[in-house]
Motif scaffolding. Structure first.
Motif, PDB file in Angstrom:
ATOM      1  N   ALA A   1       0.871  -1.207  -0.611  1.00 40.86           N
ATOM      2  CA  ALA A   1       0.364   0.158   0.310  1.00 40.86           C
ATOM      3  C   ALA A   1       0.515   0.773   0.187  1.00 40.86           C
TER       4      ALA A   1
ATOM      5  N   TRP B   1       2.362   1.921  -3.760  1.00 44.98           N
ATOM      6  CA  TRP B   1       2.039   2.090  -4.857  1.00 44.98           C
ATOM      7  C   TRP B   1       1.349   3.355  -4.285  1.00 44.98           C
ATOM      8  N   LEU B   2       1.731   4.177  -2.934  1.00 42.03           N
ATOM      9  CA  LEU B   2       1.224   5.503  -2.728  1.00 42.03           C
ATOM     10  C   LEU B   2       1.921   5.935  -3.351  1.00 42.03           C
TER      11      LEU B   2
ATOM     12  N   ARG C   1       2.216   6.243  -7.013  1.00 45.71           N
ATOM     13  CA  ARG C   1       0.792   7.065  -7.564  1.00 45.71           C
ATOM     14  C   ARG C   1       1.303   8.199  -7.873  1.00 45.71           C
TER      15      ARG C   1
ATOM     16  N   LEU D   1      -8.878   4.213  -3.202  1.00 47.76           N
ATOM     17  CA  LEU D   1      -7.688   3.473  -2.708  1.00 47.76           C
ATOM     18  C   LEU D   1      -7.451   2.202  -2.269  1.00 47.76           C
TER      19      LEU D   1
ATOM     20  N   GLU E   1      -8.350   0.722  -5.628  1.00 44.84           N
ATOM     21  CA  GLU E   1      -7.567   0.632  -6.848  1.00 44.84           C
ATOM     22  C   GLU E   1      -5.717  -0.817  -5.634  1.00 44.84           C
ATOM     23  N   LEU E   2      -6.016  -0.538  -3.978  1.00 46.48           N
ATOM     24  CA  LEU E   2      -5.065  -2.259  -3.970  1.00 46.48           C
ATOM     25  C   LEU E   2      -5.884  -3.280  -4.440  1.00 46.48           C
TER      26      LEU E   2
ATOM     27  N   LEU F   1      -4.731  -3.956  -7.617  1.00 45.31           N
ATOM     28  CA  LEU F   1      -2.843  -4.339  -7.257  1.00 45.31           C
ATOM     29  C   LEU F   1      -2.513  -5.439  -7.371  1.00 45.31           C
ATOM     30  N   LYS F   2      -3.466  -5.625  -6.084  1.00 44.35           N
ATOM     31  CA  LYS F   2      -3.271  -7.237  -5.266  1.00 44.35           C
ATOM     32  C   LYS F   2      -3.645  -8.391  -6.323  1.00 44.35           C
TER      33      LYS F   2
ATOM     34  N   ASP G   1      -1.676  -7.157   3.133  1.00 50.78           N
ATOM     35  CA  ASP G   1       0.655  -7.412   3.916  1.00 50.78           C
ATOM     36  C   ASP G   1       0.923  -8.531   4.714  1.00 50.78           C
TER      37      ASP G   1
END
Lengths: 382, 285
Positions: free
Chosen positions: A67, A70-71, A74, B133, B136-137, B140-141, B176
């Motif tokens: 996370a 990613w931030l 981004r 968010l 998006e996460l 992404l996963k 995570d």
């Protein structure tokens, strides 16, 4: 290592440098910080957007997860889009792979069809109308399949599963007796009590017995029993068949060349058809008993007087009207329950929906059937 | 052949230089009058992939479930991240549970939620994040486990077996975690998908710095991604250590396992090509 609370919250520190701006990130850039992490991620862009060159220094980052990575990525992407040169500095080697794996990419949201309200309403209406018709069609074709397999069983009695039938009769019939007796005694008593109170105004309280006799035998006994069984056994059948469907047990039967209707549904529906008239009889007796006790209590009608008044008020056909309806109610409950069970899709949610729909539909259909029978018996003057 | 840090037929000796992430001591687990674990000892070190093997019905899943706290234990101690699991209060317990991820054998995806919602479930329940968010996460996963964005809005019943495993892995990785339990991750997959899945676990382990506790029957997985292997039989860990140690062991069950009809074929092939990178035999057209 102890429980990772947010001991080192993620932080962005801004320092103006000769070429541009330098952002030092520090703390745990992990999901544990949740909201805080998201805000700091946004701050990277906010702090740097008026500059031409940005250096992001990761040397003080104590932890980084997907996370956080990613931030950061981004933010880099957002800055690059504004033509700001971004450089990452002092990246620990173990973070490098993570940052590479989480490189920025756009996730396009799947296009959701947008309909205008009137159109959506009309299409919903049409859909449910078509669904209702299709449901009816399925019901009729299921009834046909069931009948065909009944005929097959009648000509090949050795194929019939008597053990299974007996088990179903025990489950549906025998085990429902206590609850059926209980509710019918209560309802018989309630009808008697109201009958006495209302008819007393006309000095006609002895007609209570006719009221109880006819109402219970013709309508209430069979109706209450059917509703109870729809809730109790109909739901059980749907849930059972539904979970078998989910675990591919139905498919297993099919590929063995066995018909699920013959193996699973026939014993259940026949069990219902045999049990329901018996239960209706028990329900009738229980309701009459409840009515008798209450008449004695409130109206001073002794059991002997009750019996002789009852004998005058009813005839065999009064009783038969109720009993004749029972097997049809059973068939409707059984078919709806089996059909909804087999219509279950893969999810647990779908199973729940099917069970609800089965119970609601059977109770509704039981009442509709009762109405149709009332019209029928009135027209043949039975 | 025996590595100095591992012993056969007995308890593990602690390695002072490495962080122990799970330590199981004298574990006793039983149901009714049957005792399944009779004083089991096991250590899992930080950053390693531990393969856990054992015959069917020997209690591999029971051990996993005992460590996770899904099965009551009758005796012994389980320490995870250095904390005695049984001594934790409910709040610490919850904090601990957020630090691990579990991939159940059949995925155990919530059937009423889409894949994306399944992955977001742990985030939504335990973290405060904005919906964009989280989206998006989750995506992404999904990409990390090799699923395309078209799988995101599907329901678990619409997925194939391999996709279910990948989606379940994505959910296990949602927060995570430091520690991941994988229960037979490659069972039910074809050899190509299984090899891909092994590779995926390896990559993710490297990238995210995971510790992986993997129950498996797949000899290929043991060869390709496990740093250490522990074998369960007779209610305890009969051997643990690098695969070579287990291959050299003369415990009858281990011999049957690794040098039996199936295992033998593989281990022979491996020993021959030990130094080269192993490649599948070319197929004749």
């Amino acid at each position: 290592m102890t429980v990772a609370a947010v001991q080192r919250p993620p932080k962005v520190m801004r320092q103006a440098s000769a070429e541009g701006v330098r952002l030092s990130l520090s703390g745990d850039w992990t999901l544990v910080a949740s909201q805080h992490l998201e805000n700091e991620g946004r701050r990277i862009v906010d702090e740097a957007r008026r500059d031409r060159m940005v250096a992001i220094d990761l040397s003080a980052v104590s932890q980084l997860d997907t996370a956080g990575a990613w931030l950061i990525n981004r933010a880099r992407h957002d800055l690059a889009r504004r033509d700001i040169a971004v450089a990452l500095e002092h990246v620990r080697p173990e973070y490098l792979t993570l940052l590479e794996e989480t490189h920025y990419r756009a996730f396009e949201a799947p296009a959701r069809p947008r309909l205008n309200l009137v159109f959506a309403l009309l299409s919903d209406l049409g859909e449910s109308a078509v669904d209702a018709l299709r449901e009816f069609y399925r019901g009729v074709s299921f009834l046909g399949e069931f009948m065909a397999s009944m005929i097959y069983v009648a000509t090949h009695p050795q194929r019939f599963r008597f053990t299974s039938l007996v088990a179903q009769i025990e489950l549906i019939g025998f085990r429902s007796v206590p609850i059926i007796v209980l509710i019918n005694v209560l309802v018989g008593g309630i009808v008697a009590q109201q009958g006495i109170f209302q008819l007393l105004k006309f000095g006609a309280s002895s007609y209570t017995v006719s009221l109880i006799g006819i109402l219970v035998l013709r309508e209430l006994g069979v109706l209450l029993t059917s509703i109870m069984i729809a809730g109790r056994s109909g739901s059980a059948i749907t849930a059972e068949l539904g979970s078998m469907k989910m675990r591919e047990e139905i498919d297993a039967l099919l590929v063995m060349g066995l018909s699920p209707i013959e193996v699973l549904i026939a014993p259940r529906v026949l069990g219902l058809i045999i049990s329901l008239p018996i239960l209706t009889f028990i329900a009738d007796m229980a309701a009459l008993f409840g009515g008798m006790v209450v008449s004695w209590w409130y109206g001073g009608i002794s059991p002997v007087a009750f019996a002789s008044l009852l004998k005058d008020a009813i005839a065999l056909h009064t009783f038969m009207v109720g009993i004749i309806k029972a097997p049809f109610m059973a068939l409707v409950i059984g078919l709806i329950a089996s059909m909804d069970g087999l219509a279950t899709k893969g999810s647990a949610e779908s199973l729940g929906r099917q069970v609800t729909s089965s119970v609601v539909k059977s109770i509704f259909m039981v009442i509709v059937m009762d109405g149709l029978f009332a019209v029928f018996f009135a027209s043949i003057d039975y | 052949m025996t590595n100095s840090s591992t012993t056969l037929n007995g308890a593990l000796q602690p390695r002072p230089n490495r962080d122990i992430i799970i330590s199981v001591r004298d574990l006793v687990v039983g149901f009714g009058d049957k005792t399944i674990m009779k004083g089991l000892n096991l250590d899992v070190y930080r950053g390693e992939v531990l393969g856990f093997v054992g015959g069917s019905g020997q209690g591999k899943s029971v051990l996993t479930r005992a460590i996770l706290g899904l099965v009551p234990t009758r005796g012994g101690a389980i320490r995870i991240f250095g904390q005695d699991r049984d001594a934790l209060g409910p709040i610490e317990r919850r904090a601990l549970e957020q630090r691990w991820g579990v991939l159940f054998q059949n995925g155990a995806l919530f059937s009423g939620l889409t894949v994306k919602q399944n992955i977001q479930m742990p985030m939504r329940e335990t973290r405060e994040l904005s919906q964009p968010l989280m989206d998006e996460l989750a995506m992404l996963k999904l990409e990390l486990v090799g699923l395309g964005s078209d799988a995101a809005d599907k329901f678990p019943s619409e997925l194939s077996g391999g996709m279910v495993k990948r989606a379940a892995l994505a959910r296990a990785l949602a927060l995570d975690p430091e520690l991941v339990f994988l229960d037979e991750p490659t069972s039910g997959l074809d050899p190509i998908s299984a090899a891909e899945f092994d590779e995926l676990i390896g990559t993710l382990q490297q990238t995210l710095g995971l510790t992986v506790f993997m129950v498996t029957h797949d000899l290929d997985s043991l060869y390709s991604i496990c740093d250490r292997v522990a074998a369960l039989a007779e209610g305890r860990v009969i051997a643990s250590g690098p695969l070579e140690t287990l291959l050299a062991s003369d415990h009858p069950w281990l011999r049957a396992y690794f040098h039996g009809v199936r295992g033998g074929r593989l281990s022979a092939a491996r020993v021959e090509q030990k130094d080269e990178e192993w490649k599948p035999a070319p197929t004749t057209p």
